[in-house]
Scaffold this active site. Sequence first.
Site: not given
Ligand code: ATP
Ligand code: MG
Length: 564
Positions: A33, A257, A267
Amino acid sequence: MEEKQNLNFLEEIIEQGLNEGTYSSILTRFPPEPNGYLHIGHAKSICLNFGLAKKYGGKTNLRFDDTNPVKEDTEYVDSIQQDIRWLGFEWAGVHYASDYFEQLYEWAMVLIKKGLAYVDDQSLEEIRANRGTVTTPGVDSPWRNRSVEENLDLFQRMRNGEFADGEKVLRAKIDMAHPNMQFRDPIMYRILHAEHHRTGNKWCIYPMYDYAHGQSDSIEHITHSICTLEFDIHRPLYDWFIEQLGIWPSHQYEFARLNINYTVMSKRKLLQLVKEHHVSGWDDPRMPTICGLRRRGYTPESIRNFCEDIGVAKRDNVIDYVRLENSLRDHLNKIAPRRMAVIDPVKVVIDNYPQDQEEWLDAINNPENPADGTRKVPFSRELYIERDDFMEVAPKKYFRMAIGQEVRLRYAYFVTAQSVEKDADGNITCIHCTYDPATRGGDAPDGRKVKGTLHWVSAKHAIDAEVRLFDRLFASETPDEVEEGKTFLDNLNPDSLRVVQNAKLEPSLAEARMGVDENGIPQPARFQFERMGYFGTDYDSTPEHLVFNRICTLKDSWKKESKN
Ligand code: ATP
Ligand code: MG
């Protein structure tokens, strides 16, 4: 059979599908995102998605999951692309969930016509309250049994902008008593009168993650939609939408994760650190963001190796920060040229060395890589050494310089401290030594040994630099775990940055400049400052004012600050 055991569970699934002919090649996607900068957790997901495709001759799409106009921005879209390229990956196609808004809307109409979706007038609070709990069923919405015609009309009018934010939502009509809470008439669309960074004001209804993600995967024919474990309860709903719509069957798979101790990875929290100026920006070298790691001096190889090394787990765990640093050390040890630099200098005068003499001595650039050859470093009567490489009286096991204790100056001579000069406050301002001319190059012809070898810089040849010494941003192993009334900010390490203004470097470092990689992305010149750690030029560095970041220490020194 041997080989099979080394496969992770995703590789097993992929190989099985390939063998059974379920698909002839694989297509994965990385779906960020665009609401912030990528962090090391995303790097894990990138390495996994792109890595699997690479291994099996498939492809990976980059898809911006831009379904929430309020928090998203093109600034983030650009930085995400740069970070993925820097990590060494290239996508097959770049897509935006917002490109699918029209298709998603049409599919929503299909579900309405099938009696599987309805417009609900309840407020979000009411919807939440009526959802029930894991142990009690939810309550049907009073609007649940609207006719197909009415739903089609209302949904069209939602799109036309006839209603205010929050006035109505579109929900899937499934089962308000379903044991899986995700099935209790999940919201598919909400009204948001906000400008979207790509579609502008074209839309005022936006699809929810659960409705947008699987359908986007299906449109692109993603064979393996890999996400983190918390989405496993969403998988049945992912499948349900695809099944009801009768569209191309993508499948979702979940892995654990990446969590790392001494850091935060949400984030929202990273944004807070930036907005409240706890760090200098998203690319502050202490940040776990990819751009922060890059500025710090991390190499893409070290991050890829780390992600490979930690593997793919099916259960949540916490990885030790040291493993990330060790992966970096392993790589820098191979590639970083050695240099001598004194970070906390004290003057040394070699009383029996001729006043005007200077010698240019051979120094090895990288013992790990003989092809890197040697360079010349100047030696003269006045030098700098590290202040804490000297003690007037050596305690037991202190093998560095002390009065009467002979030590080696790397590549140069054996020297012995004889006396010190001090200022009015008792601080040592100068150490007087004698040297043994027979030990030139660093060895005694009579075979006598010394226990300490020190780095040094010739005073009159030295160049000045600013050096930024970083430590962990958080003092707590679990910064997110806080007592009542405290926040993760209370766990910040107050000593995570120390700036030294008058470090003394060997003259060859005058040439150190920021470079760029093959994608034109800034790349520090990286060195090992002997005995002090790995250092790289910072973006702030100029030929007139050199600035070096400490990328990492030579060994893990957390909690036990010792050199030698
Ligand atoms: P945040 O919780 O930090 O806002 P998010 O998961 O909402 O992160 P996205 O931009 O939706 O952020 O993530 C893009 C991709 O990265 C998704 O497929 C998510 O599963 C993966 N991802 C995010 N954080 C991790 C992590 N700590 N380990 C592995 N994959 C991750
Ligand atoms: Mg997300």
